[in-house]
Design an enzyme around this catalytic site. Sequence first.
Site, mmCIF file in Angstrom:
data_model
loop_
_atom_site.group_PDB
_atom_site.id
_atom_site.type_symbol
_atom_site.label_atom_id
_atom_site.label_comp_id
_atom_site.label_asym_id
_atom_site.label_seq_id
_atom_site.Cartn_x
_atom_site.Cartn_y
_atom_site.Cartn_z
ATOM 1 N N THR A 470 0.733 -1.203 -0.175
ATOM 2 C CA THR A 470 0.140 0.084 -0.094
ATOM 3 C C THR A 470 0.738 1.383 0.153
ATOM 4 O OG1 THR A 470 -0.017 -0.457 2.358
ATOM 5 C CG2 THR A 470 -1.994 -0.877 1.063
ATOM 6 N N ASN A 618 0.340 10.543 -0.137
ATOM 7 C CA ASN A 618 1.379 10.346 -1.094
ATOM 8 C C ASN A 618 0.502 10.386 -2.466
ATOM 9 O OD1 ASN A 618 2.723 8.917 -3.313
ATOM 10 N ND2 ASN A 618 4.341 8.616 -1.514
ATOM 11 N N LYS A 688 -8.222 9.904 5.741
ATOM 12 C CA LYS A 688 -9.122 8.804 6.000
ATOM 13 C C LYS A 688 -8.550 7.834 5.302
ATOM 14 C CE LYS A 688 -13.033 11.410 4.684
ATOM 15 N NZ LYS A 688 -14.455 12.093 4.642
ATOM 16 N N VAL A 690 -8.090 4.991 2.078
ATOM 17 C CA VAL A 690 -8.413 5.010 0.810
ATOM 18 C C VAL A 690 -8.311 3.653 0.146
ATOM 19 C CG1 VAL A 690 -6.063 5.766 0.450
ATOM 20 C CG2 VAL A 690 -7.706 6.267 -1.329
ATOM 21 N N GLY A 691 -7.702 2.748 0.825
ATOM 22 C CA GLY A 691 -7.327 1.396 0.155
ATOM 23 C C GLY A 691 -8.541 0.835 -0.333
ATOM 24 N N GLU A 692 -9.543 0.530 0.274
ATOM 25 C CA GLU A 692 -10.624 0.004 -0.099
ATOM 26 C C GLU A 692 -11.788 0.717 -0.668
ATOM 27 O OE1 GLU A 692 -11.009 -1.280 3.946
ATOM 28 O OE2 GLU A 692 -10.556 -3.520 2.968
HETATM 29 MO MO1 MOS Z 1 -8.836 -5.761 4.431
HETATM 30 S S1 MOS Z 1 -10.163 -6.940 3.758
HETATM 31 O O1 MOS Z 1 -9.519 -5.325 6.004
HETATM 32 O O2 MOS Z 1 -7.363 -6.298 4.320
#
Ligand code: MOS
Length: 730
Positions: A470, A618, A688, A690-692
């Site tokens: 990530t 970033n 906040k 952002v990954g998902e």
């Molecule tokens: Mo995520 S599905 O909480 O790694």
Amino acid sequence: MSIYCKQDAPDERNVLDTMVQGVVGKPLVRPEGMLKVTGTATYAAEFSAIDCLEGVLVTVPVVRGKVTSIDKDSVLNMPGVVAVIADQRLTGRAAQGMAGKAPAQPAQDISYWGQPVALVVAETFEEARDAAKRLLIHCDADDDAPVDPDAGEARKRTPTTKGDLAHAMAQAAYTVDARFTTEGHASAAMEPHAAMAQWDGEKLTVHASLQMLKFNRAELADCLGLEEEKVRLLSPYVGGGFGSKLGVSQETVGASLAAMELGRPVRVVMSRQQVFQTIMRRSETSQRVRLAADAKGHLIGFGHEARVSNLPEERFAEPVLQSSQFLYAGDNRLLQLEVARLHRMTAGSVRAPGEAVGVQTVEQAMDMLAEKAGIDPVELRLRNIPEEHPAEGKPFSSRKLADCLKEGARAFGWQDGPRKPRHTREGEWWIGSGVASAARVHAVEEAKARVTLQPDGTALVETDMTDIGTGTYAILGQVAGEMLGLSPDDIEVKLGDTDLPPGSGSGGSFGAPSCGSAVFLACEGLREELAERIGISPADLTLKDGFASWDGGRKAVVDLIEGKPVQRTGHFEPGASTEDFSVSSYGAFFAEVAVNRWTGETRVRRMTGAFGFGRVLNARTARSQCLGGMTWCIGHALTESLLFDPVDGHLVNCDLAEYHVPVHRDVPDLEVLMLEERDGAASPIQAKGVGELGLCGGAGAIANAIYDACGARLFAYPMTPDRVLAAMPD
Ligand code: MOS
């Protein structure tokens, strides 16, 4: 010295914006990038040790039953074989959820096809694999175990109810009542689950591929009956997790048990098939969405019911309704989740649990409502952004949904107005476009990080936090660099080692705001110390390029340090600020597809995503997260599906050839807009998750584009050519 902050109120100081180094938010490259692209970053399976043994897990082709005996002698005389470990801790569903406990299940019970029951340990991998194939295991199989998600009783969870949805449906000018299905998903991380364990008679050291080291150490220690201090976990690099490595699984338990029993290092790497069969899945879902709107398209009723499944006794249930609670208005509400019990591998968190499958169906229903009401689909969404949390009444923190819809529409070139399908054809391809909102609840977790100003003026950031691809190494260096007035090149970030202060781990998109805040707090402490040494208040201290300056003075930071490292530990804990407000990341997706009129094949031709997730730490790594999410959307919409044999319940497509994640040919140019936002309620760094976010709803935009292109409204995901053809009007 520790700087502690439990965040009970929004932090609107925007301290990072008052700093002048100018590195936070910049699209800097990953400091570990070169190691990764040159193959020199060491992943779990690449660790070895002198005298290291190799272990191969043995799984059983039975969906439910009991192991009656394991005939170890059937393989112990084979070349190289050292031991067969048949331990109930291996058989049990070892802690596949977040911070799970040791296996709760009785010994030797089998509850899903492909469950490991033993570990064969040999001098070489080939010898271990050979013996694993020949190990004789006797089972009593229960052929009547439910393998069909529609069969059997489901238990209802507590619903969210407000007003009278049925009445609203009866009174409404326009209604939608639609049922959808989504199939199971695999995390499909590139790196398979792997562990190499060493036991020195006192202490266990395990190199593994894990997302949440603090919790993983606790669950592994619990499972092995060791004190936590006796277990050290190392995961400096993780080749993708997506939820599948939130908890420790059988490879880590197996390697540890074997190393402790045999007194030699043991490495266990799951095969790709074992990862698919054994590691947790995203549950299939069946969903009903009901919308009731007045003549102007304002929602007066909102209903979302979903059925998901898991193994008996598992507590996790795919939280399909998570963002339906607050995304759209509607005074009359009914949200209800129910869980069926099913003998498939454990259902757990797979990238954006809940929203990844829950938003897209709501977004399809909104598209159907827009058509009925004759309203532009973007406009319909704008009209239904609630003033306050529609069920709980609490205020929203910063929310960029409307801006994302508008800016995204502009960037994409969205044609305003009501839509009618089949407006454009190019040869044998129907062309259409669709929109969907994105929403993902924000989460933060307790996190600690230690930051040290070194005598040479460089800094060291340390936490057991992981980087699962990530960009953690990059962003933590940037936060520290901004606060301390240093180039990230002068900052070393050490992660993935339980000997370091416990971070939040990576999961639920909480890593960056949680650990970023811990680093921020440590740096605030360091700034205070430097200011004190100068004799000014921290607010009057400017740090840039290794120099401290203040009204009337300037000094190199090295000279303030005077040869002794200065160290602070930041300790962040979530408090009331994320409870008093409804805090979420938002966005909007726009997709253009081409649907073949003869074959039903769908190609995504372009896609725009506009996202607001607080401060961007970033721009390069955040954008990459959005690109990854949008790529998942294409997979969820068109190809990804775990297929189970309806007779014996085994997973049929257990490799990357048969479980179709999008490849380069499937993914067009993706456009990502990241909106400026500061959300003080979300975290002390106004960031906040952002990954998902990038995969919460986008499959719905593709589904809506398919309808706009060819008039085929599909209710089953993935929208494979056969399904598109069957739904295609003449
Ligand atoms: Mo995520 S599905 O909480 O790694």
